[in-house]
Enzyme design. Structure first.
Site, PDB file in Angstrom:
ATOM      1  N   SER A 108       7.022  -5.967   0.472  1.00 29.07           N
ATOM      2  CA  SER A 108       5.933  -6.182   1.421  1.00 29.07           C
ATOM      3  C   SER A 108       5.476  -7.640   1.523  1.00 29.07           C
ATOM      4  O   SER A 108       6.258  -8.507   1.903  1.00 29.07           O
ATOM      5  CB  SER A 108       4.799  -5.260   0.967  1.00 29.07           C
ATOM      6  OG  SER A 108       3.781  -5.228   1.868  1.00 29.07           O
ATOM      7  N   ASP A 114       2.668  -8.109   7.780  1.00 32.73           N
ATOM      8  CA  ASP A 114       3.190  -8.513   6.472  1.00 32.73           C
ATOM      9  C   ASP A 114       4.719  -8.374   6.491  1.00 32.73           C
ATOM     10  O   ASP A 114       5.303  -8.060   7.530  1.00 32.73           O
ATOM     11  CB  ASP A 114       2.537  -7.721   5.333  1.00 32.73           C
ATOM     12  CG  ASP A 114       2.863  -6.244   5.412  1.00 32.73           C
ATOM     13  OD1 ASP A 114       3.358  -5.805   6.475  1.00 32.73           O
ATOM     14  OD2 ASP A 114       2.656  -5.531   4.423  1.00 32.73           O
ATOM     15  N   ASP A 161       3.945  -3.102   7.612  1.00 25.98           N
ATOM     16  CA  ASP A 161       3.127  -1.886   7.507  1.00 25.98           C
ATOM     17  C   ASP A 161       1.641  -2.228   7.473  1.00 25.98           C
ATOM     18  O   ASP A 161       0.811  -1.375   7.216  1.00 25.98           O
ATOM     19  CB  ASP A 161       3.534  -0.997   6.322  1.00 25.98           C
ATOM     20  CG  ASP A 161       3.196  -1.589   4.968  1.00 25.98           C
ATOM     21  OD1 ASP A 161       2.835  -2.783   4.906  1.00 25.98           O
ATOM     22  OD2 ASP A 161       3.308  -0.860   3.966  1.00 25.98           O
ATOM     23  N   ALA A 220      -9.427  -3.010   4.523  1.00 25.46           N
ATOM     24  CA  ALA A 220      -9.786  -4.278   5.153  1.00 25.46           C
ATOM     25  C   ALA A 220      -8.539  -5.157   5.335  1.00 25.46           C
ATOM     26  O   ALA A 220      -8.418  -5.902   6.303  1.00 25.46           O
ATOM     27  CB  ALA A 220     -10.822  -4.991   4.303  1.00 25.46           C
ATOM     28  N   ALA A 275      -9.120  -3.292 -11.666  1.00 24.40           N
ATOM     29  CA  ALA A 275      -7.811  -3.797 -12.069  1.00 24.40           C
ATOM     30  C   ALA A 275      -6.873  -3.689 -10.878  1.00 24.40           C
ATOM     31  O   ALA A 275      -6.885  -2.675 -10.169  1.00 24.40           O
ATOM     32  CB  ALA A 275      -7.276  -2.970 -13.226  1.00 24.40           C
ATOM     33  N   THR A 328      -1.074  -3.901  -8.376  1.00 23.23           N
ATOM     34  CA  THR A 328       0.205  -4.540  -8.047  1.00 23.23           C
ATOM     35  C   THR A 328       0.453  -5.836  -8.824  1.00 23.23           C
ATOM     36  O   THR A 328       1.543  -6.379  -8.780  1.00 23.23           O
ATOM     37  CB  THR A 328       0.264  -4.890  -6.537  1.00 23.23           C
ATOM     38  OG1 THR A 328      -0.779  -5.822  -6.261  1.00 23.23           O
ATOM     39  CG2 THR A 328       0.100  -3.680  -5.654  1.00 23.23           C
TER      40      THR A 328
HETATM   41  C1  16G Z   1      -0.644  -1.956  -2.237  1.00 21.52           C
HETATM   42  C2  16G Z   1      -1.108  -0.842  -1.352  1.00 21.52           C
HETATM   43  C3  16G Z   1      -2.291  -1.302  -0.518  1.00 21.52           C
HETATM   44  C4  16G Z   1      -3.394  -1.836  -1.378  1.00 21.52           C
HETATM   45  C5  16G Z   1      -2.862  -2.892  -2.314  1.00 21.52           C
HETATM   46  C6  16G Z   1      -3.896  -3.236  -3.345  1.00 21.52           C
HETATM   47  C7  16G Z   1       0.232   0.827  -0.195  1.00 21.52           C
HETATM   48  C8  16G Z   1       1.360   1.055   0.749  1.00 21.52           C
HETATM   49  N1  16G Z   1      -0.034  -0.453  -0.451  1.00 21.52           N
HETATM   50  O1  16G Z   1      -0.119  -3.015  -1.502  1.00 21.52           O
HETATM   51  O2  16G Z   1      -2.756  -0.185   0.205  1.00 21.52           O
HETATM   52  O3  16G Z   1      -4.409  -2.398  -0.603  1.00 21.52           O
HETATM   53  O4  16G Z   1      -1.737  -2.377  -3.015  1.00 21.52           O
HETATM   54  O5  16G Z   1      -3.369  -4.146  -4.218  1.00 21.52           O
HETATM   55  O6  16G Z   1      -0.394   1.744  -0.699  1.00 21.52           O
HETATM   56  P1  16G Z   1      -4.069  -4.469  -5.592  1.00 21.52           P
HETATM   57  O7  16G Z   1      -4.181  -3.165  -6.361  1.00 21.52           O
HETATM   58  O8  16G Z   1      -3.177  -5.457  -6.242  1.00 21.52           O
HETATM   59  O9  16G Z   1      -5.412  -5.028  -5.282  1.00 21.52           O
END
Ligand code: 16G
Length: 522
Positions: A59, A270, A274, A366, A491, A494
């Protein structure tokens, strides 16, 4: 299953199937991609042979990252109760351990041939990971169809089409045909021939190729692509794309340099298309972001306005947001649009699930991830409706066409953006008036490195901490000092980091609040 040895698992692995599947550096994903092929095949077997999807993408992450994500039969995310097994398999190191985990799982199911559809984004590690996924599928004697490079939502669409014939043709062309036919019809019955022009920054990713293909087969969409260089995968998401624009709250670098056109509508996708955010530069050359919150309110205004014209139809409409939604957007939805707002934790799977509880479930993060889902009851009531006159007939037809226009499987930059342009046209709204629907509260997002992010546990849709003990009380105390203050800590799902969000009535106050909460957290 001998190909297990082709993709050795590194010693002491800690792979975890997060909000967006497995995501790491591309060169650390070989064993995970192979095992994802196996998991997808097992998932297909568990559903009696339904087609399952695998997308190879990271992504918005940098070009050397990559990821693998499984798509369920109706185009949804892998169910959460499969995640522990996915983690277990991804972290098996020895063949014996791996074989046992697979065979234990297989023992639960009948002997059926799995079918997997696969697509990838434009990253250079894609072909190698594709081969690993295929080897995983073949290890379980599965069949696969490789769709080459597609956007993530296109693969969700195709997966759903295989399992639900009413959804459309299971091909890339089928996706374009459905989008073009639906948009053409909506425009036609409302007295228009084409959409207004928009400039789209496609993050040098797959979205650019797909918009160009659309442009070559239709005149009704008016997308002008910038940052559309897919010949150089190392340029993916660099100084451009939805994440860059939303996080930095500024124009993609190329527009900063060339100078944007005042009042013209821009959008950024992105890397796998998506998510989408829009923006423009106002009369005083100020950058104005139209993020996921704004897209939700625009689409809600369109649908709410149309439903008001057919008052006999009674439907449950709801908007789903996360803690990141700007407080002003929530207030606007509740007090002006009079639609109830619900909150879920971050991550599409949570929002999507909640949205399915409504006849019209509008959800957007957002950051631009989102879509609108319509219930069978919505479709039935509208199909059965006896329109009293031409105006009502037009309204009902438009409402029904929206179901086909907006990707029901998952948030989709191309469909969402088309819906935005349709909404602006049908509600006769200018970019300026969209931007002035409400005034955003100043907000800041911080990323903190901590020793152990898993210590940060939340409740109430991630708006409050339950651990570390006592921290939430301290945050509450600080927040209480600021007018319209709001802050939360969670937390990341990703990255190895903790995120701090702060919002307050003034920019300086917001920054002070953010700083104070960061100090408490680190
Ligand atoms: C991922 C999620 C997105 C979320 C982001 C938060 C999907 C397809 N993608 O990219 O929805 O906003 O994680 O990231 O579910 P973070 O947990 O690192 O803040």
């Amino acid at each position: 299953m001998q190909s297990f040895y082709t993709y050795p698992t590194p010693p002491d692995p800690h792979y975890s199937y997060g909000t967006a599947g497995f995501r790491y550096l591309g060169d650390q994903l070989g064993s995970v991609a192979f095992k994802t092929g196996i998991i997808a095949a097992l998932r297909s077997i568990s559903t009696g042979g339904k087609t399952i999807g695998v997308v190879i993408t990271a992504s918005h992450n940098p070009p050397d990252h990559n990821g693998v994500k499984i798509v369920d039969p109706m185009g949804e995310m892998l169910p959460q109760d499969w995640e522990p097994f996915a983690n277990q398999l991804a972290n098996t190191v020895s063949f014996a351990e791996f074989e046992k985990a697979v065979n234990d799982r297989l023992a639960n199911y009948k002997d059926v041939t799995p079918h997997i559809v696969i697509a990838r984004d434009t990253r250079s590690s894609g072909p190698r990971l594709l081969k690993a996924v295929i080897d995983g599928i073949l290890a379980l004697k599965g069949k696969y169809t490789d769709f080459g490079k597609l956007t993530t939502p296109q693969l969700h669409y195709i997966t759903r089409c295989y399992n639900d014939k009413t959804f459309g043709q299971p091909s890339e062309q089928g996706y374009y045909d459905k989008l073009i036919a639906t948009t053409t019809k909506i425009l036609q019955i409302n007295g228009y021939t084409k959409l207004d022009p928009i400039t789209v920054d496609t993050a040098n990713g797959i979205g650019g190729d797909q918009l160009r293909k659309l442009d070559s087969i239709t005149d009704i969409l008016n997308f002008h692509v910038i940052n559309g260089d897919t010949d150089h995968p190392d340029r993916l998401n660099i100084d451009c794309g939805a994440d860059y624009v939303k996080t930095n709250q500024k124009l993609p670098a190329v527009l900063q340099k060339e100078g944007p056109e005042q009042g013209h509508l821009y959008a950024s996708f992105d890397g796998d298309a998506d998510r989408v955010v829009c923006y423009y530069v106002d009369e005083s050359d100020k950058f104005r972001l139209l993020d996921g919150d704004r897209i939700a309110t625009l689409l809600a205004s369109l649908i709410g306005g149309l439903l008001k014209k057919v008052p006999k139809i009674k439907l449950k409409v709801g908007i789903v947001q996360t803690a990141y939604a700007n407080g002003s957007s929530t207030e606007f939805i509740e007090s002006k649009l009079k639609i109830p707002v619900y909150f879920t934790p971050t991550g599409v799977k949570h929002l999507h699930q909640k949205a399915l509880e409504f006849d019209v479930g509008i959800y957007f993060e957002a950051n631009g991830h989102g879509t609108v889902v319509f219930s069978p009851n919505y479709v039935k009531q509208l199909r059965d409706y006896q329109a009293a006159d031409e105006e009502e007939k037009k309204t009902v037809e438009t409402l029904l066409l929206l179901v086909d226009l907006i990707n029901q499987a998952v948030g989709d930059s191309i469909c969402d953006l088309t819906a935005v342009l349709v909404a602006l046209k049908l509600t006769k709204k200018s970019v300026y008036s969209w931007g002035n629907d409400y005034k955003e509260l100043p907000n800041r997002l911080y990323k903190l490195s901590v020793k152990d992010r898993f210590l940060f546990k939340t409740t109430d849709a991630e708006r409050r901490l339950v651990s570390p003990k006592g921290l939430q009380e301290k945050i509450d105390e600080v927040v209480g000092k600021y007018e319209k203050g709001r802050s939360f800590v969670r937390a990341s799902g990703t990255e190895d980091a903790v995120r701090v969000y702060a919002e307050a009535s003034g920019t300086e106050e917001c920054e002070r609040l953010g700083k104070e909460v960061c100090e408490l957290t680190s």
